[in-house]
Write a protein that holds these residues in place. Structure first.
Motif, short mmCIF file in Angstrom:
data_model
loop_
_atom_site.label_atom_id
_atom_site.label_comp_id
_atom_site.label_asym_id
_atom_site.label_seq_id
_atom_site.Cartn_x
_atom_site.Cartn_y
_atom_site.Cartn_z
N GLY A 31 0.78 -1.22 0.00
CA GLY A 31 0.00 0.00 0.00
C GLY A 31 0.82 1.27 0.00
O GLY A 31 0.28 2.36 -0.14
N THR A 32 2.14 1.13 0.15
CA THR A 32 3.01 2.30 0.13
C THR A 32 3.31 2.65 -1.33
O THR A 32 3.78 1.81 -2.09
N THR A 44 1.76 -1.91 -4.40
CA THR A 44 1.43 -3.34 -4.40
C THR A 44 0.40 -3.61 -3.31
O THR A 44 0.52 -3.10 -2.19
N ILE A 45 -0.62 -4.41 -3.66
CA ILE A 45 -1.59 -4.88 -2.68
C ILE A 45 -1.69 -6.40 -2.81
O ILE A 45 -1.26 -6.98 -3.81
N GLU A 46 -2.23 -7.05 -1.79
CA GLU A 46 -2.38 -8.50 -1.78
C GLU A 46 -3.85 -8.90 -1.73
O GLU A 46 -4.69 -8.14 -1.26
N THR A 47 -4.12 -10.12 -2.20
CA THR A 47 -5.45 -10.73 -2.07
C THR A 47 -5.28 -12.09 -1.40
O THR A 47 -4.87 -13.05 -2.04
N ASP A 49 -6.98 -15.36 1.08
CA ASP A 49 -8.16 -16.22 0.97
C ASP A 49 -9.40 -15.65 1.67
O ASP A 49 -10.47 -16.20 1.53
N ASP A 50 -9.28 -14.56 2.44
CA ASP A 50 -10.41 -14.14 3.27
C ASP A 50 -11.16 -12.90 2.75
O ASP A 50 -11.63 -12.09 3.52
N TYR A 51 -11.29 -12.77 1.44
CA TYR A 51 -12.18 -11.79 0.82
C TYR A 51 -11.83 -10.33 1.15
O TYR A 51 -12.73 -9.52 1.38
N VAL A 52 -10.56 -10.01 1.17
CA VAL A 52 -10.12 -8.64 1.40
C VAL A 52 -8.97 -8.30 0.46
O VAL A 52 -8.33 -9.18 -0.10
N PHE A 53 -8.75 -7.01 0.28
CA PHE A 53 -7.52 -6.51 -0.32
C PHE A 53 -6.68 -5.98 0.84
O PHE A 53 -7.21 -5.37 1.76
N LEU A 67 0.07 -0.56 -10.67
CA LEU A 67 -0.54 -1.29 -9.56
C LEU A 67 -0.28 -2.78 -9.73
O LEU A 67 -0.66 -3.38 -10.73
N THR A 68 0.38 -3.37 -8.73
CA THR A 68 0.64 -4.81 -8.73
C THR A 68 -0.24 -5.45 -7.67
O THR A 68 -0.31 -4.96 -6.54
N VAL A 69 -0.93 -6.52 -8.06
CA VAL A 69 -1.76 -7.28 -7.14
C VAL A 69 -1.15 -8.67 -7.04
O VAL A 69 -0.96 -9.35 -8.05
N THR A 70 -0.84 -9.06 -5.81
CA THR A 70 -0.23 -10.36 -5.55
C THR A 70 -1.23 -11.22 -4.77
O THR A 70 -1.76 -10.78 -3.75
N SER A 71 -1.47 -12.41 -5.27
CA SER A 71 -2.38 -13.33 -4.57
C SER A 71 -1.59 -14.13 -3.54
O SER A 71 -0.68 -14.88 -3.88
#
Length: 136
Positions: A31-32, A44-47, A49-53, A67-71
């Motif tokens: 988030g920085t 960068t943000i993460e996803t 298993d618990d339905y949140v970013f 914007l990078t999204v990492t699972s």
């Protein structure tokens, strides 16, 4: 006695209207927003298993955004889509599919200050939403 009351009161509310607290990550850089050598703002943000970013909100200045999204999910597939017509300008770039353990990056331009909500369209009914704020 006062210190004990402060500790108790600090733990009483989630600060988000009673909704469950978002999962946190051990990575403090999430988030920085940083500025890459090419002048693009990166976040960068993460996803999980618990339905949140994680985090579910970040702020950028007008300009290019990467914007990078990492699972970090072990089982669930996610995506990220900015809500059409919900912000001051439409962001059409999206991550249509993000399998467990994958990371994807999108890049786009923002010019108008305001809030740009985004969702995991697979889990929006379960509250997996967030917001990118463009500062004025």
């Amino acid at each position: 006695m006062v210190a004990a009351a402060v500790v108790l009161l600090a733990g009483c509310g989630s600060g988000n209207g009673g909704a469950p607290a978002a999962t946190s990550s051990a990575d403090p850089s999430l988030g920085t927003v940083t500025l890459a050598e090419d002048g693009v703002q990166e976040v960068t943000i993460e996803t999980p298993d618990d339905y949140v970013f994680v985090p579910d909100a970040f702020a950028v200045d007008p300009g290019r955004v990467r914007l990078t999204v990492t699972s970090t999910a072990e089982q669930m597939t996610h995506n990220l889509r900015f809500r059409p017509d919900a912000g001051p300008e439409e962001i059409t770039e999206e991550i249509p599919l993000l399998a467990p353990g994958e990371s994807r990056t999108i890049e786009f331009e923002v010019t108008a200050p305001g809030e740009h909500p985004f969702d995991c369209t697979f889990h929006v009914q379960l509250g997996q939403s967030g917001v990118m704020t463009v500062r004025g």
